[in-house]
Motif scaffolding. Structure first.
Motif, mmCIF file in Angstrom:
data_model
loop_
_atom_site.group_PDB
_atom_site.id
_atom_site.type_symbol
_atom_site.label_atom_id
_atom_site.label_comp_id
_atom_site.label_asym_id
_atom_site.label_seq_id
_atom_site.Cartn_x
_atom_site.Cartn_y
_atom_site.Cartn_z
ATOM 1 N N GLU A 70 -71.294 -16.059 -15.589
ATOM 2 C CA GLU A 70 -72.269 -17.156 -15.454
ATOM 3 C C GLU A 70 -72.398 -18.081 -15.887
ATOM 4 O OE1 GLU A 70 -76.940 -17.844 -12.860
ATOM 5 O OE2 GLU A 70 -76.200 -15.953 -13.786
ATOM 6 N N TYR A 71 -72.821 -18.468 -17.541
ATOM 7 C CA TYR A 71 -72.831 -19.005 -17.650
ATOM 8 C C TYR A 71 -71.610 -19.904 -17.997
ATOM 9 C CZ TYR A 71 -73.132 -22.208 -22.209
ATOM 10 O OH TYR A 71 -73.199 -23.180 -23.729
ATOM 11 N N GLU A 72 -70.589 -19.730 -18.230
ATOM 12 C CA GLU A 72 -69.071 -20.313 -18.707
ATOM 13 C C GLU A 72 -68.588 -21.214 -16.788
ATOM 14 O OE1 GLU A 72 -69.900 -17.363 -19.614
ATOM 15 O OE2 GLU A 72 -68.757 -16.282 -21.658
ATOM 16 N N TYR A 73 -68.983 -20.433 -15.938
ATOM 17 C CA TYR A 73 -68.940 -21.118 -14.878
ATOM 18 C C TYR A 73 -69.604 -22.272 -14.447
ATOM 19 C CZ TYR A 73 -68.278 -21.555 -9.651
ATOM 20 O OH TYR A 73 -68.760 -22.602 -8.991
ATOM 21 N N ASN A 74 -70.858 -21.982 -15.279
ATOM 22 C CA ASN A 74 -71.650 -23.284 -14.487
ATOM 23 C C ASN A 74 -71.711 -24.065 -15.961
ATOM 24 O OD1 ASN A 74 -73.517 -21.790 -13.275
ATOM 25 N ND2 ASN A 74 -74.824 -21.780 -14.669
ATOM 26 N N GLN A 75 -70.769 -23.329 -16.662
ATOM 27 C CA GLN A 75 -70.682 -25.274 -18.105
ATOM 28 C C GLN A 75 -69.533 -25.867 -17.585
ATOM 29 O OE1 GLN A 75 -71.945 -26.441 -20.759
ATOM 30 N NE2 GLN A 75 -73.814 -25.375 -19.891
ATOM 31 N N TYR A 76 -68.473 -24.795 -17.058
ATOM 32 C CA TYR A 76 -66.685 -25.583 -16.176
ATOM 33 C C TYR A 76 -67.135 -26.285 -15.246
ATOM 34 C CZ TYR A 76 -62.836 -25.498 -13.520
ATOM 35 O OH TYR A 76 -61.507 -24.684 -12.582
ATOM 36 N N LYS A 101 -71.498 -10.478 -12.863
ATOM 37 C CA LYS A 101 -71.656 -9.025 -13.823
ATOM 38 C C LYS A 101 -70.487 -8.778 -14.656
ATOM 39 C CE LYS A 101 -68.199 -7.070 -10.705
ATOM 40 N NZ LYS A 101 -67.323 -5.770 -9.700
ATOM 41 N N ASN A 102 -69.342 -9.752 -15.007
ATOM 42 C CA ASN A 102 -68.130 -9.412 -15.721
ATOM 43 C C ASN A 102 -69.248 -10.477 -17.258
ATOM 44 O OD1 ASN A 102 -66.731 -8.102 -14.229
ATOM 45 N ND2 ASN A 102 -65.738 -10.106 -13.240
#
Length: 281
Positions: A183-189, A164-165
């Motif tokens: 979500e996108y940043e987490y997946n890349q991380y 949600k953030n």
């Protein structure tokens, strides 16, 4: 490193009398701080002739550092009266030998010095570049391997995905520092955290998170002291002779504190990028 006691030219040394009314001493201090071995050397030279060589760029002070267990050998030079050296703790282990010298930085012909002992009178003296002019103090110190478990920042921080953030958020009100990524940043991380850019990826996420954490300490210390992450960070600072109460003040900004704890993450990240670029070339 073995020191020779006999040279075909004069050497200022406490164990010989090549010079009169002269001395060369080095005060060496060694301590560990945030993943680095810090070495501070103060040079004390009493011999105007040799000092003139240094002032005219024919001689330099030199500190030689050697570690038998890791085969680390490095020499550091300066023309100043003091020298500060920083070496990553990871490249040193066990017994460390530190020697100090003055060496010729250029070829020296027709060397003269009013304080030479009489047996050097009327003898043509020259020095090749790298020859010893003086031998100073040497020390031996031992580095003990520390328990790295508590110094492993991921052990007190966890990265989670937020659906949600839109921006990274940090929660410090639990035993772990919780970093929430979109979500996108987490997946890349998650997919790059163990890649050849892992330090860069970690720094991108952990550095701003720690800056946020440290910026909150001054106003919320009583509420935070009971958490595990606070106690681990407090120990890290204490082990490096820094009071965590100074973090977030003018004497130790939140930004600098984060870089200390993560052991110069910007440099590590840029070195990682440089190495990857060279591989691609």
């Amino acid at each position: 490193m073995k020191i020779n006691h006999s040279y075909p030219y004069p050497v200022l040394y406490m164990n010989n009398d090549d010079y009169l009314d002269s001395s060369f001493n080095t005060k060496i201090q060694v301590y560990e701080s945030f993943g680095e071995v810090k070495i501070h050397a103060d040079f004390e030279l009493i011999n105007q002739g040799i000092q003139d060589l240094i002032d005219n760029h024919y001689g330099v002070y030199l500190v030689h550092i050697e570690c038998g267990q890791t085969s680390y050998r490095q020499a550091y030079q300066t023309s100043k009266k003091t020298l500060d050296i920083s070496i990553p703790t990871s490249v040193l282990r066990g017994k460390i030998l530190i020697h100090s010298f003055i060496i010729a930085s250029e070829k020296i012909d027709n060397y003269q010095n009013q304080l030479l002992n009489d047996w050097f009178k009327d003898i043509a003296i020259s020095f090749e570049k790298g020859n010893l002019l003086a031998i100073g103090d040497a020390i031996e110190t031992t580095l003990f391997e520390e328990n790295l478990e508590l110094l492993n920042l991921p052990s007190i921080a966890k990265v989670t995905k937020s659906n949600k953030n839109e921006f990274m958020e940090v929660d410090i009100h639990s035993n772990f520092i919780t970093i929430s990524l979109p979500e996108y940043e987490y997946n890349q991380y998650a997919s790059n955290a163990n890649s050849r850019l892992k330090n860069t990826i970690l720094s991108t996420v952990i550095v701003p998170s720690l800056v946020y954490v440290f910026s909150k300490l001054q106003d919320n210390r009583e509420d935070l002291e009971g958490y595990t992450w606070y106690q681990v960070l407090e120990k890290i600072f204490a082990d490096n002779n820094v009071n965590i109460h100074d973090v977030g003040t003018d004497s130790l900004s939140a930004l600098k504190a984060a870089q200390l704890v993560l052991r110069k993450p910007l440099k590590t990240s840029l070195e990682e990028i440089e190495k990857l670029n060279k591989m691609e070339d």
